[in-house]
Scaffold this active site. Structure first.
Site, short mmCIF file in Angstrom:
data_model
loop_
_atom_site.label_atom_id
_atom_site.label_comp_id
_atom_site.label_asym_id
_atom_site.label_seq_id
_atom_site.Cartn_x
_atom_site.Cartn_y
_atom_site.Cartn_z
N ASN A 21 0.71 -1.21 -0.02
CA ASN A 21 -0.02 0.01 -0.03
C ASN A 21 0.81 1.43 0.13
O ASN A 21 0.18 2.33 -0.29
CB ASN A 21 -1.26 0.00 1.30
CG ASN A 21 -0.38 -0.27 2.43
OD1 ASN A 21 0.71 -0.72 2.66
ND2 ASN A 21 -0.87 0.14 3.51
N LYS A 58 12.07 -8.39 0.33
CA LYS A 58 10.86 -8.72 -0.44
C LYS A 58 9.93 -7.74 -0.69
O LYS A 58 9.11 -7.61 0.44
CB LYS A 58 10.56 -10.18 0.34
CG LYS A 58 9.96 -11.29 -0.57
CD LYS A 58 8.30 -10.67 -0.29
CE LYS A 58 7.44 -11.54 -1.17
NZ LYS A 58 6.30 -10.83 -1.47
N PRO A 59 9.86 -7.05 -1.67
CA PRO A 59 8.73 -6.23 -1.74
C PRO A 59 7.29 -7.16 -2.33
O PRO A 59 7.34 -8.08 -2.47
CB PRO A 59 8.99 -5.37 -3.01
CG PRO A 59 10.02 -6.19 -3.87
CD PRO A 59 10.64 -7.18 -2.86
N ALA A 60 6.15 -6.45 -1.87
CA ALA A 60 4.84 -7.09 -2.07
C ALA A 60 4.65 -7.25 -3.68
O ALA A 60 5.00 -6.62 -4.45
CB ALA A 60 3.79 -5.97 -1.61
N GLU A 106 5.38 -4.28 12.20
CA GLU A 106 4.18 -3.12 12.09
C GLU A 106 3.21 -4.01 11.58
O GLU A 106 3.20 -4.18 10.40
CB GLU A 106 4.86 -2.02 11.32
CG GLU A 106 3.90 -1.05 11.48
CD GLU A 106 2.88 -0.74 10.49
OE1 GLU A 106 1.70 -0.94 10.71
OE2 GLU A 106 3.17 0.00 9.28
N LEU A 107 2.02 -4.18 12.43
CA LEU A 107 0.97 -5.16 12.00
C LEU A 107 -0.11 -4.38 11.78
O LEU A 107 -0.36 -3.23 11.61
CB LEU A 107 0.94 -6.29 13.02
CG LEU A 107 2.20 -7.06 13.31
CD1 LEU A 107 2.21 -8.15 14.41
CD2 LEU A 107 2.75 -7.75 11.90
N CYS A 120 -2.99 0.90 7.32
CA CYS A 120 -2.96 0.64 8.67
C CYS A 120 -3.44 1.68 9.65
O CYS A 120 -3.84 1.27 10.82
CB CYS A 120 -1.85 -0.04 9.02
SG CYS A 120 -0.28 0.77 9.02
N GLU A 174 -10.19 -4.98 10.23
CA GLU A 174 -9.96 -3.83 9.48
C GLU A 174 -10.31 -3.84 8.01
O GLU A 174 -10.05 -4.60 7.05
CB GLU A 174 -8.12 -4.00 9.34
CG GLU A 174 -7.54 -2.90 9.00
CD GLU A 174 -5.92 -2.88 9.25
OE1 GLU A 174 -5.16 -1.73 9.26
OE2 GLU A 174 -5.32 -4.04 9.14
#
Length: 502
Positions: free
Chosen positions: A172, A195-197, A271-272, A305, A402
């Protein structure tokens, strides 16, 4: 394109549909070189506003992941020994290149993530600041020297890098989430595998190319995009040479990664997920609250988030606030992020649209009032109409899930005590927002809300100079500020005899 050659300067335009990404690197970056995946496979990156394929990106195998870790391990000692000023200069040079290529990076983010171009430009500014901030922190890593309590010796505390880092970033905020991890790691003297999304790897790949142009030593920063996140990550995390894991993403995935990291007692920062409450009190300034709430909810199409998830509005101001907020929501202009005047882009994919629709339908079925929106947008791409729900009832899924979409969920409350209880009634605690003109109440909220961050009469709190992170199931550790670099350092305590003893 999977290419082992060095990409030329990026030339993008967002004036029409013919945006070129042909000169963006799409390979793996390992040991200072762009290369194809060992298995030769690629995967498509799509424009969520149209569904069109933007590029084919190399699909890293587990063997590629270990090769990237090999490169990071080989470079670790030399990078850690490099004078802090040289690490600082490298980060500053990368920052300058990010600023020089701001329009290119913004165009890439708009293409692969969908956010309006104005917001993408804002992310370039925000993300770049982590490089500038940590370029300054690199030369300020301190230590300690003191007399022991007994007076028989002297204690020296040294700071040194933890070692090779594996960083997993979300889709995001593809630039800012990368710089927020790469910046402090490199400043501290750690080498990195990123490791990118898989949904938004292009921005990170171009960022790494800018680092290469800035003079990055081989192996210090490596990038391995992959469709198989689990298959790629497991052998890297299991390798005893890795010493740090940092992840931004969902709580279930973060929990699983923590279990894997426990085997080798890795230092971790997580960071969740979030379920941010927004508390609005009767004494708040209505105009300020509406403006700030729009930012807290709808920035990044609500896919953040930090987005306000649960609006708790005191009864005396609830009708006026709902009406004023709805009027603003109805002004959104939906379209491709690259189109002039667009203020609301698409969601990232069909699953995100389905999730928003399911949560809205569930809330309405339980008694919520649909004020505006509440439907998919009939056009190519993955769009969902900006939505306002009022009188959301207890037990609605939207209060515990969420949203990650442009949906406002309003629940009314009577007293301050009730508002705080509702806000804290969640397993998450990343951020909260509150609007009140009562300073003492603001102080009480700061001490009583179970959150790692609080936006008091403001809708955006993220800043490279301040510690970003949450409590409870929202994560461990902090990113940004001087706390951020500590996540990549370890303390070494040395005791020496009293130099004045006979």
């Amino acid at each position: 394109m999977t290419d082992t050659t060095t990409p030329a300067a990026l030339t993008t335009t967002v004036a029409d549909d013919n945006v070129s990404v042909e000169q963006v690197p799409t390979g793996l970056f390992i040991g200072g070189s762009w290369r194809a995946a060992s298995g030769g496979a690629t995967f498509p990156v799509r424009d969520p506003s149209t569904g069109a394929v933007l590029a084919e990106v190399a699909d890293a195998t587990p063997e590629d992941g270990i090769a990237a870790l090999d490169a990071a391990v080989a470079a670790q000692d030399a990078w850690a020994a490099m004078p802090p000023r040289q690490r600082s200069d490298l980060l500053r040079a990368a920052f300058d290149l990010v600023r020089d290529h701001a329009e290119d990076l913004a165009a890439l983010m708009t293409l692969e993530m969908g956010k309006p171009l104005a917001e993408a430009r804002g992310e370039v500014t925000y993300g770049g600041e982590f490089l500038r901030w940590f370029s300054e922190e690199a030369v300020r890593i301190g230590g300690d020297y003191r007399t022991n309590p007994e007076g028989t010796g002297r204690a020296i505390v040294l700071k040194r890098p933890v070692g090779p880092v594996y960083a997993i970033t979300p889709w995001n905020f593809p630039l800012a989430m990368a710089t927020r991890k790469i910046g402090p790691a490199l400043a501290a003297g750690c080498t990195v595998v990123v490791k990118p999304a898989e949904l938004t790897p292009l921005t990170t790949l171009f960022l790494v190319e800018l680092f290469r142009r800035a003079g990055l030593p081989d192996g210090v920063l490596n990038v391995v995009p992959s469709l198989d996140a689990k298959g790629l990550s497991e052998p890297i995390i299991a390798d005893r040479r890795l010493r740090k894991l940092t992840f931004t993403g969902s709580t279930p995935v973060g929990s699983a990664l923590l279990k894997q990291a426990a085997d080798n007692v890795l230092k971790t920062s997580m960071e969740l997920g979030g379920n941010a409450p927004l508390l609005l009190f009767d004494d708040a300034d209505l105009d300020t609250a509406v403006t700030a709430a729009m930012l807290a909810k709808f920035r990044n199409v609500g896919e953040a988030c930090t987005a306000a998830n649960r609006f708790f509005v005191q009864e005396g101001i609830a009708d006026a606030f709902t009406a004023a907020l709805t009027a603003k929501v109805d002004e959104f202009r939906i379209g491709r992020g690259s189109e002039e005047g667009t203020t609301m882009g698409p969601l990232i994919d069909d699953r995100a649209v389905d999730k928003a629709a399911r949560l809205v339908d569930d809330a309405v079925s339980r008694g919520a009032r649909l004020v505006t929106g509440g439907q998919r947008v009939d056009r190519p791409g993955t769009y969902y109409a900006p939505t306002v729900l009022d009188d959301v009832q207890p037990g609605s899924d939207i209060l515990t899930t969420e949203i990650f979409g442009p949906v406002v969920s309003i629940t009314r409350f009577a007293t301050e005590e009730e508002g705080i209880r509702l806000a804290n009634d969640t397993e998450f605690g990343l951020i909260a927002y509150a609007y009140t003109s009562d300073f003492a109440r603001g102080q009480r909220l700061a001490e009583r809300l179970e959150t790692g961050m609080l936006g008091l009469n403001t809708g955006v709190v993220s800043n490279a100079a301040f510690p970003f992170g949450g409590v409870k199931s929202s994560g461990l550790g902090r990113e940004g500020s001087h706390e951020g670099i500590e996540e990549y350092l370890e303390s070494v305590y040395v005791l020496t005899p009293d130099p004045f003893a006979a």
